[in-house]
Design an enzyme around this catalytic site. Structure first.
Site, PDB file in Angstrom:
ATOM      1  CG  ASP A   1       2.557  56.668 -62.823  1.00  0.00           C
ATOM      2  OD1 ASP A   1       3.659  56.532 -63.268  1.00  0.00           O
ATOM      3  OD2 ASP A   1       1.965  58.114 -62.892  1.00  0.00           O
TER       4      ASP A   1
ATOM      5  CD  GLU B   1       6.714  60.564 -66.493  1.00  0.00           C
ATOM      6  OE1 GLU B   1       7.035  61.615 -66.612  1.00  0.00           O
ATOM      7  OE2 GLU B   1       5.144  60.459 -66.363  1.00  0.00           O
TER       8      GLU B   1
END
Length: 444
Positions: free
Chosen positions: A87, A149
């Protein structure tokens, strides 16, 4: 073919595939991009299956999709877990980028694009090492590619608990930090933690004409500004009582270097006192990262009844996040000007940590990096927070952990025109492949 040559052979395809991964706008913070985050995870799965590995799955556990894949090693060989995340951060104002953030651009030996360094390059370092061995690494490898994250890894602890058997390893490589400089690799040994909150200040029950009531009645935005100003003293030191600091690191970080890297304008003073490395890595910070108030374009001569801001505080690596958030909340409640009402809403909490660089795995990592980079690595701290390191330490206390990097001071992670140095990327790929070979007792 030796390991370095094998990495060289796969690098062109690795760089091409990095561009393909960057083209998927997997911004975990945006609900409208949830489909892209899923697509990104599925893309990683496809690359793993192309290596002949069928032991791969996507797990969510209430959060964004993460990928876990297992490559078995020879009997008796150690198992290494390779971590990265797929991500990325939002782009900010796309008009400020030199080119489309999700279409990789190459210039002056660098690739530009959102996530090209943080941390899709980390994903591709792991895949490069696995490709160099034809999908059959000389030790056991577990590949763990997280999907949230950038929004605090909220479901990571649950993933570690529910999939402990899949993720258990003798050692962990966290490829999500920063190198000391271009051409100078680093292992990260301290990481600050993070807490944040939203503070809302109210002074009125409705908006007022600023000419009719201004001068006697306080507006909430001015009150908020005065409150936020109390977060620092006149020298820029954090003034929140109850926040701790660790001793300053020994590594010298010249002010001239910091000014060049950060783009600080001439005449702008740096915040705080003491060695630069301590201010960046082991002391707390306080930053206002957002304000909700009337925009300049929509401004009128009005006293605002309420205004709010988001405050982010980085805490010392060994500080307790719960205590730090309580200290921040108490400070905001006790420093409201003019009797303004203050309401604080808790945000995220993440632990910092220290990462001891010792043991046979660390020794092998150091030797592999010296071989790949041609110089000794630097041992640094990071001001940014990587809370999952502490999560891994708590879940697998007997394992060794090393925190490696693909970024450099010019990478501008989270910023406009994020970029990756291609030469350093190649060295990072070689270093990881050489590490796996050394753990198996093979020559590089």
């Amino acid at each position: 073919m030796n390991v370095s040559d094998a990495v060289d052979a796969v690098l062109p395809s690795v760089v091409d595939d990095l561009a393909a991964l960057v083209a998927i706008p997997s911004v975990s913070a945006l609900p409208t991009h949830a489909g892209y985050v899923q697509q990104s995870a599925e893309w990683v799965v496809a690359q793993i299956r192309a290596l002949g590995c069928d032991d791969v799955r996507i797990v969510t556990e209430g959060g964004q999709p993460a990928v876990i894949a297992r490559f078995p090693g020879p009997v008796g060989a150690p198992t290494v877990c390779l971590y990265a995340h797929h991500d990325v951060q939002p782009t900010g104002d796309v008009a400020l980028w030199t080119s489309d953030p999700f279409a990789v651009r190459e210039a002056d030996g660098r690739l530009f694009g959102r996530g090209v360094a943080d941390d899709k390059a980390g994903v591709m370092v792991h895949l490069a090492a696995l490709r160099a061995f034809g999908g059959k690494p000389p030790v056991g490898v577990t590949l763990f590619v997280e999907g949230e994250e950038e929004i605090g890894s909220a479901s990571l602890a649950t993933i570690l608990e529910r999939h402990r058997d899949l993720l258990a390893a003798d050692a962990y490589v966290i490829a999500d930090s920063g190198n000391w400089n271009v051409g100078e690799p680093a292992f990260t040994t301290t990481l600050r933690g993070l807490v944040d909150c939203v503070v809302e200040v109210s002074t009125l029950d409705h908006a007022l004409h600023s000419g009719q009531y201004g001068g006697a009645v306080p507006d909430a935005l001015t009150a908020l500004c005065r409150l936020l100003a109390t977060l620092h003293d006149a020298d820029g030191n954090v003034a929140i009582e109850g926040l701790s600091a660790m001793p300053d690191p020994e590594l010298d970080y010249p002010e001239s270097r910091l000014r060049a890297e950060s783009g600080a304008l001439d005449g702008v003073r740096l915040l705080g006192e003491g060695p630069i490395a301590g201010r960046l890595w082991t002391k707390p910070t306080a930053t206002v990262i957002g304000i909700d108030a009337t925009s300049v374009a929509d401004a009128s001569n009005t006293l605002a009844p309420s205004a709010r801001a988001k405050v982010s505080v980085r805490i010392a690596p060994d500080a307790d996040p719960g205590q730090a958030l309580a200290a921040l909340t108490t400070h905001l409640q006790q420093h409201a000007p003019w009797g303004a009402r203050v309401r604080v809403s808790d945000g995220t909490k993440g632990s910092g940590t220290t990462v001891p660089f010792q043991g046979p795995f660390a020794d092998a990592a150091r030797a592999a990096f010296v071989e790949a980079w041609g110089v000794e690595p630097v041992f640094t701290g990071q001001g940014g927070s990587i809370p999952m390191v502490a999560d891994f330490q708590q879940a697998f206390p007997a394992a060794e952990i090393v925190v490696t990097a693909v970024c450099d001071p010019d990478s501008r992670m989270h910023g406009i025109d994020e970029s990756l140095h291609l030469g350093d990327f190649a060295k990072a790929c070689k270093a990881e492949a050489l590490l796996l070979a050394r753990l198996a007792g093979e020559a590089g």
